[in-house]
Design a protein around this motif. Structure first.
Motif, PDB file in Angstrom:
ATOM      1  N   ASP A 199      30.114  35.695  28.002  1.00  0.00           N
ATOM      2  CA  ASP A 199      30.067  37.031  28.553  1.00  0.00           C
ATOM      3  C   ASP A 199      28.972  37.078  29.610  1.00  0.00           C
ATOM      4  O   ASP A 199      27.802  36.856  29.324  1.00  0.00           O
TER       5      ASP A 199
ATOM      6  N   ASN B 247      32.526  39.686  35.937  1.00  0.00           N
ATOM      7  CA  ASN B 247      32.375  39.243  34.550  1.00  0.00           C
ATOM      8  C   ASN B 247      33.506  38.285  34.215  1.00  0.00           C
ATOM      9  O   ASN B 247      34.687  38.602  34.400  1.00  0.00           O
TER      10      ASN B 247
ATOM     11  N   ARG C 211      34.764  37.386  31.484  1.00  0.00           N
ATOM     12  CA  ARG C 211      35.686  37.836  30.439  1.00  0.00           C
ATOM     13  C   ARG C 211      36.773  38.753  30.992  1.00  0.00           C
ATOM     14  O   ARG C 211      37.790  38.993  30.336  1.00  0.00           O
ATOM     15  N   ASN C 212      36.574  39.290  32.199  1.00  0.00           N
ATOM     16  CA  ASN C 212      37.555  40.198  32.797  1.00  0.00           C
ATOM     17  C   ASN C 212      38.533  39.490  33.720  1.00  0.00           C
ATOM     18  O   ASN C 212      39.396  40.134  34.319  1.00  0.00           O
TER      19      ASN C 212
END
Length: 257
Positions: free
Chosen positions: A109, A149, A151-152
């Motif tokens: 993250d 990010n 994770r996105n």
């Protein structure tokens, strides 16, 4: 003739070309307690080519791949990486030389820059934005992704970041384990195009485990077929069309996975 003097002949419809082995296995076996995972595997992955590694589940493919960068060591036999026995290469140097990307390579993250810079931070080094941007460009992502990010990102974009992170070590061998199996068709095509570009433009040697035979035919110059811990057939990708070996032919027909 030494291991390093050996060559691999790859035939096309019109030419035969000779390649040095990037990685060579000489009678390599691997046991866990009384279970034989690999059984006297002998063969080479040609330098600057894409070799696809196929076979049913439990054939020993991932075990073999982990030996290429020293995550596992043979019970018996020898592994040579660019002419040197595995035990003569330091683990740090070996893992820079032969980088591995997994099916679900972890992203933490944080920004793409954070993910790219982590391996260098562990070595006490800093990653410049210019170098980060350059490595992203190599995998088809531009500068704007640096602060996103991780994770996105889409699955395909995350795999590109994982590959970029591996390339920061300036690896000349890429070890890929089912890296597209969880991707949608569009992302799969993007990653395939990236791997083809890295091979063709940067001459990176690729060893790619895949359960997708059509992908293996599409992407590979050379193929290894493994069944029950044994290397049963090698050759250019025509080896994935038909075999005189009954067990290989059953596998190619999809009679067992």
């Amino acid at each position: 003739m030494t291991i390093w003097e050996k060559v691999i002949r790859l035939k096309s419809e019109t030419t035969t070309r000779l390649y040095e082995p990037a990685i060579h296995f000489q009678k390599v076996s691997y046991k866990v307690k009384d279970t034989e995972i690999l059984k006297e595997v002998t063969g080479s992955f040609p330098k600057h080519r894409i070799t696809t590694l196929v076979g049913p589940s439990g054939a020993g493919k991932t075990t073999l791949l982990k030996m290429c960068n020293g995550l596992l060591s043979p019970t018996s036999g020898e592994v040579y990486v660019e002419g040197l026995p595995l035990q003569d290469i330091s683990p740090i140097q070996l893992r820079r030389q032969a980088g591995m990307v997994l099916q679900n390579s972890p992203v933490m993250d944080g920004s793409v820059y954070d993910n790219l810079s982590l391996p260098l931070r562990l070595q006490g080094k800093e990653l410049s934005e210019e170098k980060a941007t350059d490595i992203l460009n190599q995998v088809g992502l531009d500068r704007k992704y640096l602060r996103r990010n991780s994770r996105n990102l889409s699955g395909g974009q995350q795999q590109k970041v994982s590959i970029a992170r591996t390339l920061l070590n300036e690896s000349n061998i890429l070890l890929l384990d089912e890296i597209t199996s969880a991707l949608d068709p569009s992302s799969l095509r993007e990653v395939e195009e990236l791997i083809r570009k890295l091979n063709e433009v940067h001459q990176i040697t690729v060893v790619w485990i895949t359960h997708n035979l059509e992908q293996a035919k599409r992407m590979g110059h050379y193929a290894w077929i493994m069944i029950d811990g044994q290397l049963v057939q090698t050759g250019n990708t025509s080896a994935l069309q038909h075999s005189d070996d009954p067990s290989v032919e059953r596998f190619l027909r999809g009679e067992f996975k």
